[in-house]
Scaffold this motif. Structure first.
Motif, PDB file in Angstrom:
ATOM      1  N   ASN A 127      11.923  50.311  62.088  1.00 59.15           N
ATOM      2  CA  ASN A 127      11.511  49.054  62.731  1.00 59.15           C
ATOM      3  C   ASN A 127      12.570  48.574  63.720  1.00 59.15           C
ATOM      4  OD1 ASN A 127       9.089  48.945  61.360  1.00 59.15           O
ATOM      5  ND2 ASN A 127       9.873  47.653  59.702  1.00 59.15           N
ATOM      6  N   LYS A 128      13.825  48.700  63.297  1.00 58.55           N
ATOM      7  CA  LYS A 128      14.912  48.292  64.189  1.00 58.55           C
ATOM      8  C   LYS A 128      14.941  49.182  65.438  1.00 58.55           C
ATOM      9  CE  LYS A 128      19.894  47.374  64.271  1.00 58.55           C
ATOM     10  NZ  LYS A 128      20.129  48.121  65.530  1.00 58.55           N
ATOM     11  N   ALA A 129      14.759  50.512  65.159  1.00 57.58           N
ATOM     12  CA  ALA A 129      14.759  51.434  66.295  1.00 57.58           C
ATOM     13  C   ALA A 129      13.573  51.163  67.206  1.00 57.58           C
ATOM     14  CB  ALA A 129      14.721  52.879  65.781  1.00 57.58           C
ATOM     15  N   ASN A 130      12.413  50.861  66.593  1.00 59.91           N
ATOM     16  CA  ASN A 130      11.240  50.565  67.411  1.00 59.91           C
ATOM     17  C   ASN A 130      11.417  49.272  68.210  1.00 59.91           C
ATOM     18  OD1 ASN A 130       9.889  52.837  66.540  1.00 59.91           O
ATOM     19  ND2 ASN A 130       8.883  51.795  64.831  1.00 59.91           N
ATOM     20  N   LYS A 131      12.088  48.294  67.584  1.00 61.56           N
ATOM     21  CA  LYS A 131      12.374  47.054  68.320  1.00 61.56           C
ATOM     22  C   LYS A 131      13.291  47.347  69.503  1.00 61.56           C
ATOM     23  CE  LYS A 131      11.783  43.816  64.468  1.00 61.56           C
ATOM     24  NZ  LYS A 131      12.458  42.851  63.566  1.00 61.56           N
ATOM     25  N   ASP A 132      14.292  48.202  69.220  1.00 65.51           N
ATOM     26  CA  ASP A 132      15.198  48.581  70.316  1.00 65.51           C
ATOM     27  C   ASP A 132      14.435  49.316  71.411  1.00 65.51           C
ATOM     28  OD1 ASP A 132      17.277  47.473  68.914  1.00 65.51           O
ATOM     29  OD2 ASP A 132      17.948  49.366  68.027  1.00 65.51           O
ATOM     30  N   LEU A 137      11.607  49.527  76.535  1.00 61.07           N
ATOM     31  CA  LEU A 137      10.371  49.606  77.314  1.00 61.07           C
ATOM     32  C   LEU A 137      10.190  48.377  78.199  1.00 61.07           C
ATOM     33  CD1 LEU A 137       7.891  51.077  74.690  1.00 61.07           C
ATOM     34  CD2 LEU A 137       8.727  52.204  76.764  1.00 61.07           C
ATOM     35  N   GLN A 138      10.526  47.220  77.621  1.00 57.42           N
ATOM     36  CA  GLN A 138      10.406  45.991  78.400  1.00 57.42           C
ATOM     37  C   GLN A 138      11.386  45.994  79.586  1.00 57.42           C
ATOM     38  OE1 GLN A 138      11.029  43.042  75.395  1.00 57.42           O
ATOM     39  NE2 GLN A 138       8.852  42.983  74.778  1.00 57.42           N
ATOM     40  N   LYS A 139      12.604  46.476  79.311  1.00 52.06           N
ATOM     41  CA  LYS A 139      13.585  46.575  80.402  1.00 52.06           C
ATOM     42  C   LYS A 139      13.098  47.560  81.461  1.00 52.06           C
ATOM     43  CE  LYS A 139      17.667  45.500  77.596  1.00 52.06           C
ATOM     44  NZ  LYS A 139      18.938  46.041  77.042  1.00 52.06           N
ATOM     45  N   VAL A 189       6.074  58.201  70.353  1.00 45.08           N
ATOM     46  CA  VAL A 189       7.121  58.076  69.333  1.00 45.08           C
ATOM     47  C   VAL A 189       6.668  58.841  68.086  1.00 45.08           C
ATOM     48  CG1 VAL A 189       8.467  56.496  67.900  1.00 45.08           C
ATOM     49  CG2 VAL A 189       7.787  55.812  70.215  1.00 45.08           C
ATOM     50  N   LYS A 190       7.528  59.719  67.555  1.00 47.89           N
ATOM     51  CA  LYS A 190       7.216  60.493  66.345  1.00 47.89           C
ATOM     52  C   LYS A 190       7.274  59.601  65.103  1.00 47.89           C
ATOM     53  CE  LYS A 190       9.258  64.767  68.144  1.00 47.89           C
ATOM     54  NZ  LYS A 190      10.295  65.814  67.886  1.00 47.89           N
ATOM     55  N   GLU A 191       6.846  60.194  63.948  1.00 47.26           N
ATOM     56  CA  GLU A 191       6.863  59.446  62.691  1.00 47.26           C
ATOM     57  C   GLU A 191       8.280  59.063  62.276  1.00 47.26           C
ATOM     58  OE1 GLU A 191       4.902  61.691  59.713  1.00 47.26           O
ATOM     59  OE2 GLU A 191       2.902  61.440  60.592  1.00 47.26           O
ATOM     60  N   ASP A 192       9.268  59.893  62.672  1.00 49.85           N
ATOM     61  CA  ASP A 192      10.656  59.582  62.317  1.00 49.85           C
ATOM     62  C   ASP A 192      11.295  58.606  63.292  1.00 49.85           C
ATOM     63  OD1 ASP A 192      10.860  61.163  64.526  1.00 49.85           O
ATOM     64  OD2 ASP A 192      12.133  62.705  63.607  1.00 49.85           O
ATOM     65  N   GLY A 193      10.529  58.130  64.288  1.00 44.88           N
ATOM     66  CA  GLY A 193      11.043  57.129  65.217  1.00 44.88           C
ATOM     67  C   GLY A 193      11.640  57.708  66.481  1.00 44.88           C
ATOM     68  N   CYS A 194      11.665  59.027  66.610  1.00 42.78           N
ATOM     69  CA  CYS A 194      12.233  59.650  67.803  1.00 42.78           C
ATOM     70  C   CYS A 194      11.199  59.702  68.926  1.00 42.78           C
ATOM     71  CB  CYS A 194      12.719  61.068  67.489  1.00 42.78           C
ATOM     72  SG  CYS A 194      14.074  61.124  66.300  1.00 42.78           S
ATOM     73  N   TYR A 195      11.690  59.647  70.174  1.00 48.38           N
ATOM     74  CA  TYR A 195      10.809  59.779  71.325  1.00 48.38           C
ATOM     75  C   TYR A 195      10.270  61.203  71.402  1.00 48.38           C
ATOM     76  CZ  TYR A 195      12.459  55.256  73.091  1.00 48.38           C
ATOM     77  OH  TYR A 195      12.738  53.934  73.241  1.00 48.38           O
TER      78      TYR A 195
END
Length: 237
Positions: A127-132, A137-139, A189-195
């Motif tokens: 979740n933290k990584a996704n928020k980052d 993405l917003q940037k 984004v993969k299940e492990d949070g990686c792009y």
């Protein structure tokens, strides 16, 4: 010695014989009386002994019956005790099995707790990584969409290799001869949070290198800038 020719010898002999006979009869009578008296005395002596023996026999029979009854009762109690002992052994065995099951269940619960804690930690980390990544993405949106005319599209992939919702980054103003021409890179984004970089159009040979650098730095704006730079280089080369 009297002469056998004495005419009185026969009378005397008869008298003596009668006397002897009488004495013998008297003695015999006395013996019979004594015998009778002894028999009566013996009977009187034996009767109490016989009564005592008969009573003793009856008492012994009662005692033997009592002992037999006690023996049967003891055998029944021993059988019942053995059955109860076997029952206790079964109960103890069942308790031990339940204790083992309890220990196994406790271990499974502890393991589940650990796994749940790890999953929670992983989810929080993702979740933290996704928020980052959302911030990135917003940037990237601000930098590329607002200033460089980049368009972000949401697409849904159904192929065996790539499934789920992905993002397409559409670059324009790449080719001076055709500024509206679209250059596209698709990623998710993969299940492990990686792009995960799915594809690029046109194809960039250096895309795997850029993807690996993105995984290392987690800097999406820099990745998109590098992709745009490669598209420009390819279009103007």
């Amino acid at each position: 010695m009297a002469s056998i020719t004495d005419p009185n010898i026969s009378v005397k002999f008869t008298s003596v014989m009668e006397e002897i006979h009488n004495k013998t009869l008297k003695s015999y009578g006395e013996i019979m009386d004594m015998t009778t008296e002894l028999c009566q005395s013996h009977r009187q002596f034996l009767k109490p002994a016989l009564d005592t023996c008969l009573k003793k026999c009856k008492d012994d029979e009662v005692l033997f019956e009592t002992i037999h009854t006690f023996k049967i009762d003891l055998e029944q109690k021993n059988a019942s005790l053995k059955e109860k002992h076997n029952g206790i052994s079964d109960v103890i065995s069942e308790i031990q099995q339940k204790e083992m099951q309890k220990d196994e269940l406790i271990q499974k619960i502890e393991k589940l707790k650990e796994e749940q804690a790890k999953r929670k930690e992983l989810i929080e980390s993702q979740n933290k990584a996704n928020k980052d990544r959302l911030k990135n993405l917003q940037k990237a949106r601000l930098v590329f969409q607002d200033h460089l005319g980049m368009e972000i599209r949401s697409v849904h992939c159904k192929t065996e290799q790539v499934k789920g919702e992905k993002l397409q980054f559409v670059f324009r103003n790449i080719n001076p001869s055709d500024e509206n021409s679209a250059y596209v890179v698709t990623m998710g984004v993969k299940e492990d949070g990686c792009y995960q970089i799915v594809s690029s159009d046109p194809e960039l040979q250096c895309l795997p290198v850029l993807e690996r650098r993105l995984q290392e730095t987690n800097n999406l704006p820099a990745f998109l800038a590098n992709v745009r730079r490669e598209f420009i280089s390819q279009a103007r080369g």
